[in-house]
Design a protein around this motif. Structure first.
Motif, PDB file in Angstrom:
ATOM      1  N   PRO A 634      87.067  54.188  74.904  1.00 13.40           N
ATOM      2  CA  PRO A 634      87.666  53.589  76.101  1.00 13.40           C
ATOM      3  C   PRO A 634      87.022  52.241  76.422  1.00 13.40           C
ATOM      4  O   PRO A 634      85.908  51.942  75.981  1.00 13.40           O
ATOM      5  N   GLN A 638      88.049  52.117  82.111  1.00 10.63           N
ATOM      6  CA  GLN A 638      88.208  53.574  82.113  1.00 10.63           C
ATOM      7  C   GLN A 638      86.907  54.303  82.423  1.00 10.63           C
ATOM      8  O   GLN A 638      86.934  55.454  82.845  1.00 10.63           O
ATOM      9  N   TYR A 639      85.772  53.637  82.237  1.00  9.83           N
ATOM     10  CA  TYR A 639      84.476  54.258  82.550  1.00  9.83           C
ATOM     11  C   TYR A 639      84.048  54.042  84.001  1.00  9.83           C
ATOM     12  O   TYR A 639      83.166  54.753  84.502  1.00  9.83           O
ATOM     13  N   ASN A 655      86.268  57.563  84.601  1.00  8.94           N
ATOM     14  CA  ASN A 655      85.539  58.777  84.235  1.00  8.94           C
ATOM     15  C   ASN A 655      84.353  58.379  83.373  1.00  8.94           C
ATOM     16  O   ASN A 655      84.525  57.928  82.242  1.00  8.94           O
ATOM     17  N   LEU A 658      83.723  60.010  79.562  1.00  6.64           N
ATOM     18  CA  LEU A 658      84.685  59.920  78.468  1.00  6.64           C
ATOM     19  C   LEU A 658      83.999  59.683  77.125  1.00  6.64           C
ATOM     20  O   LEU A 658      82.927  59.077  77.052  1.00  6.64           O
ATOM     21  N   GLU A 659      84.645  60.175  76.071  1.00 10.74           N
ATOM     22  CA  GLU A 659      84.207  59.873  74.714  1.00 10.74           C
ATOM     23  C   GLU A 659      85.388  59.260  73.951  1.00 10.74           C
ATOM     24  O   GLU A 659      86.360  58.815  74.555  1.00 10.74           O
ATOM     25  N   GLU A 661      88.670  58.734  71.512  1.00 13.28           N
ATOM     26  CA  GLU A 661      89.880  59.363  70.993  1.00 13.28           C
ATOM     27  C   GLU A 661      89.794  59.368  69.472  1.00 13.28           C
ATOM     28  O   GLU A 661      89.219  58.484  68.855  1.00 13.28           O
ATOM     29  N   ILE A 694      92.826  60.885  75.367  1.00  8.14           N
ATOM     30  CA  ILE A 694      92.556  60.467  76.741  1.00  8.14           C
ATOM     31  C   ILE A 694      93.894  60.256  77.430  1.00  8.14           C
ATOM     32  O   ILE A 694      94.691  59.422  77.018  1.00  8.14           O
ATOM     33  N   ILE A 710      91.066  61.727  81.528  1.00  9.18           N
ATOM     34  CA  ILE A 710      90.259  62.853  81.068  1.00  9.18           C
ATOM     35  C   ILE A 710      90.419  62.962  79.550  1.00  9.18           C
ATOM     36  O   ILE A 710      91.437  62.592  78.987  1.00  9.18           O
ATOM     37  N   LEU A 711      89.390  63.464  78.894  1.00 12.11           N
ATOM     38  CA  LEU A 711      89.425  63.676  77.447  1.00 12.11           C
ATOM     39  C   LEU A 711      89.720  65.141  77.185  1.00 12.11           C
ATOM     40  O   LEU A 711      89.046  66.030  77.727  1.00 12.11           O
TER      41      LEU A 711
END
Length: 895
Positions: A634, A638-639, A655, A658-659, A661, A694, A710-711
């Motif tokens: 992301p 997005q973070y 979020n 997140l990690e 995709e 995501i 959300i992931l």
């Protein structure tokens, strides 16, 4: 009634035209096979039928992979048929008037290395095909009525020009435009096809698998398709081009048009200028052209996305109620020495638009529906400036250096007013947005061939961008009340300030090792580094001058973001007959750090395999498959875990956990061209499957939306199939095309998870004339289906009819007419439609530099266009107001 009358007129016109077409002289067909003395078919041999009468048209054909050809000749004319193939002696066949010959085979004798005959006959070849290069001789296709390059390209076999200026050749998109071997305004196609005069063109070269560095082509695996324009000799060393001025007649709306395209080409120095000013909704360059200009990055490392949104500077702004555009651009190149050349461009664009849209929206809330009637007026003032300089240095034939730097500055001032009426509330919102953006990008690129077996590439990209929007949102009543803690006031004002600083440095070293003619090994070492700093806050400004700070309610962000991607990759390329494969394996080491309330660190080592496979049945037919497993992290937005106000009814919250995709990408492309049968086939299947996804989780309350990414492990699949088949039938080209998509995903709405699908299918048919003596006429019909299934089910259909006509009258007059009708049908069988027609009449006396033209845009004076759209949780019916009828008288002067 307008639609019925329009169709009746068009139908009558078509019947009359077709009746006149078939009144022309009778034709006869001659076919045969071209081979060598041992009966081996010669693919892509040229067959030219040169008429003895000056008023007859040159005929040509190209053999297919079996050596077959077919010519359609006028029965009453005498022809000299010349067959040529590189490395073989030409053969000549004379066809007398009313000859009974219908077939003839040619057997060519080898000339060894002597190609003298080919050189002598070069000027008569309409099309020459060599492996990756196809050359069109313009005079074999032009009839002399063409004004711009676009009109020439539309007459070349297998070449199509879309309305937005994109060019495709045999179904494949042209990715770069050159003039005399030099990039034309960054390589975008629209500026070239709509500005280069038709009478300046000598030949059009189409080069597949293009590489700027000649000695790298054998290892680069480039999929670029480049079009190179060669000018007539009398256009070199002289200024050429044209200027145009137009004013409105018949009304007093003040519409106008001023345009200039001026060019100078010489062996060492090339200069081009394009200027435009109008208020009729005509844009000079497309968004894809802008991406060419905006990139400022090496093609080896071009995956970065720009922070700025410049769509409004590129679209044809006819779907607005006001449009003013100013555009100036200059492109130059100069050979400082045989080893060093300098090139660049500068662009200035200013756009002022005002749009008006009325919508009826349905917000899907699981089993509930909320309806909103919305009227939106949007005024945008956009300003853009770009400067680009490129150095090209070749110290030896085996070494190449590039350095490119670009500066870009833009600002957008947007004033948006929305009147929102729901079952329970009525509110008026005004948003004032100001955004100042700038960027500086540069790269250095080095290529070296050490010997026949070893060569290397080294590239460094660097980009610095600043994006700083400021928003004021005003309302007569509180809004998003459950999320924004307003203090009571007479007028509710939110002030938002946001700034993003982004800096990235990407580097790649690649070594190419040719083991032998059938086996290559490529080694890749690279590193991508990105750092970003985002700050944002929202406050309520009260009318007494005090401030209600919303930071305590979570409306504040201050995040620093660093992502480093180090990788090593190995690719092995091998060839078995006509089958080429290139498997590869990359190891990526990702290191991510985000600092806001807390510092989060993420380290991952991921494998990313890939495979490319290409099978060539013959020079005119091939199939290509490509697959890769990829990862995407992301961006800083997005973070950011604080709230950010997006609009009058939506808030976004990032979020911090997140990690990446992870997704599979694959495509399969098939292409076939058979000149003998007059068939062209292109088909492509794209597949994208996300393993880790995501997607925004949405909380919907009435029309108010809070969404946050959300992931999940919920898979998403996206299939897309598009294809086209065209066939020449008598003097016509018939084309069938289709575009099909299936998108399946999982959406979480108000804590309820549902599996959704969005599908669209379009099938179209197009018939065009294909004869220089006939009027240019095309008629098309497209049927479309769209459906959404998830929380609810919605289906739409659309029917589109479009036609274009260009006809020469009395030698000096050109009449054009285009018409488009679109009908939309919704779930309840309710229909809306819009039809747009444009026409023009142009007069130019032979050999005169002056052209007079009367054009009418929006002939029927349609007030608005209607459409249906849907997203994950909104179904919308829209009416977009457009520019009124424009009657313009213009004078064009050819330099």
């Amino acid at each position: 009634m307008v639609f019925k009358i329009g169709l009746q007129q068009i139908t009558l016109l078509i019947v009359m035209l077709f009746a006149s077409f078939f009144s022309y002289s009778q034709t006869k067909t001659i076919s045969g096979i071209v081979s060598d003395t041992i009966n081996t078919p010669l693919e892509n041999a040229n067959i030219i039928a040169k008429p003895s009468q000056t008023n007859q048209q040159l005929k040509f054909s190209i053999t297919d992979n079996k050596g077959r050809f077919r010519l359609e000749l006028d029965s009453s004319a005498k022809y000299e048929i010349v067959v040529s193939y590189i490395g073989f002696v030409d053969q000549v066949l004379v066809i007398e008037p009313n000859s009974t010959i219908t077939s003839h085979d040619f057997k060519l004798k080898s000339t060894g290395e002597k190609l003298k005959e080919i050189v002598i006959k070069q000027e008569f070849k309409a099309v020459i095909i060599k492996k990756d290069t196809m050359t069109f001789n313009v005079k074999s296709f032009a009839n002399g009525n063409e004004r711009k390059m676009k009109e020439i390209l539309e007459k070349l076999p297998g070449v199509e020009v879309e309305k937005n200026g994109n060019v495709t050749v045999q179904g494949k998109k042209v990715t770069k435009m050159l003039v005399e071997g030099k990039s034309f305004f960054g390589g975008g196609t629209k500026l070239a096809v709509e500005n280069i005069p038709a009478d300046a063109l000598d030949k059009i070269e189409v080069i597949d698998h293009f590489n700027d560095v000649g000695f790298m082509k054998k290892v680069s695996d480039s999929d670029d398709l480049v079009m190179n324009v060669k000018l007539k000799e009398d256009k070199k060393k002289f200024i050429f081009g044209d200027v145009q001025a137009g004013i409105e007649v018949a009304n007093d709306n003040g519409f106008y048009l001023a345009h200039a395209g001026i060019f100078y080409y010489s062996p060492k120095t090339n200069i081009s200028y394009i200027g435009d000013s109008n208020n009729i909704g005509k844009s000079t360059f497309t968004f894809e052209d802008l991406m060419q200009f905006e990139g400022g990055a090496s093609s080896f490392l071009s995956g970065r996305k720009s922070l700025t949104n410049l769509y409004t500077l590129t679209d044809d702004n006819t779907d607005v109620v006001l449009s003013k555009s100013q555009f100036s651009a200059i492109n130059f190149s100069h050979d400082v020495s045989p080893k060093l050349s300098l090139s660049g461009y500068a662009i200035f664009s200013k756009i002022i638009t005002r749009s008006h849209t009325e919508s009826r929206n349905e917000y899907l809330q699981n089993a509930l529906l909320t309806f909103e009637n919305q009227s939106e007026v949007n005024q945008n003032n956009g300003l853009l400036g770009i400067g680009n300089i490129k150095l090209d240095y070749s110290p030896t034939d085996k070494e190449k250096w590039y350095y490119n730097s670009q500066y870009q500055s833009s600002n957008n001032d947007i004033n948006n007013t929305i009147n929102s009426v729901t079952d329970t509330n009525s509110s008026l919102f005004e948003t004032i947005n100001k955004a100042d953006n700038f960027s500086f990008k540069n790269y250095i690129e080095w290529h070296k061939e050490y010997n026949q077996n070893h060569s290397s590439t080294f590239v460094i990209n660097q980009a610095y961008e600043v994006n700083s929007p400021t928003n004021h949102l005003l309302s007569n009543a509180p809004f998003l009340e459950n999320l924004i803690p307003f203090e009571e006031d007479n007028l509710y004002i939110i002030n938002q300030v946001k700034r993003i600083n982004n800096n990235s440095v990407d580097a790649l070293f690649k070594h190419y090792w040719i083991l032998n003619n059938f086996n290559h090994l490529y080694i890749n070492l690279g590193n991508n580094y990105e750092t970003s700093h985002l700050t944002s806050n929202e406050n309520q400004l009260l009318t007494d001058g005090t401030i209600n700070n919303l930071e305590n309610a979570g409306f504040s962000n201050n995040i620093k973001y660093n992502l480093n991607d180090s990788y090593v990759g190995l690719e092995y390329k091998f060839k078995i007959g006509g089958w080429t494969n290139k498997p590869g394996l990359y190891i990526h080491r990702y290191h991510l750090v985000t600092r806001q309330d807390l510092t989060n660190t993420l380290n991952k080592t991921l494998l990313q395999p890939q495979w490319t496979s290409d099978y060539e049945f013959n020079q005119s037919e091939n199939i290509k498959f490509e697959y890769l497993l990829s990862n995407k992290f992301p961006d800083v937005n997005q973070y950011a875990n604080g709230y950010t106000l997006k609009s009058y009814n939506s808030i976004f919250k990032g979020n911090a956990l997140l990690e990446n995709e992870r997704y599979h990408l694959a495509y399969l492309r098939y292409s076939k061209v058979n000149m003998y049968r007059g068939i062209m086939i292109n088909a492509m299947i794209n597949f994208n499957k996300k393993i880790k996804t995501i997607r925004n989780e949405v909380l919907l309350n009435g029309i108010n939306q809070l969404y946050s990414p959300i992931l999940t492990d919920n898979p998403e699949t996206n299939w897309r199939i598009n294809g086209a088949v065209s066939k020449k039938i008598y003097k016509f080209n018939l084309k069938l095309n289709t575009n099909l998509t299936w998108f399946n995903y999982t959406q979480k709405l108000n804590t309820v998870t549902s599996v959704n699908s969005r599908n669209t299918q379009e099938i179209g048919i197009l018939l065009k004339t294909a004869n220089k003596k006939w009027p240019d006429l095309s008629i098309g019909y497209t049927k479309g289906f769209s459906s959404f299934e998830g929380i609810t089910t919605s289906k739409y259909q659309n029917d589109m009819i479009n036609s274009d006509l260009e006809i020469a009258l009395f030698k000096s007059w050109i009449f054009k007419f285009d018409y488009e009708y679109l009908q939309n049908t919704n779930n309840d069988d309710q229909k809306n439609y819009s039809d747009i027609a444009n026409t023009s009449l142009r007069y130019q006396k032979k050999n005169s530099p002056i052209t007079f033209e009367v054009s009418i845009n929006n002939l029927f004076n349609v007030k608005n266009k209607n459409s249906y759209t849907f997203s994950d949780y909104i179904i919308s019916q829209q009416a977009t107001y457009i520019l009124p009828r424009v009657i313009l008288f213009s004078i064009n002067y050819k330099l």
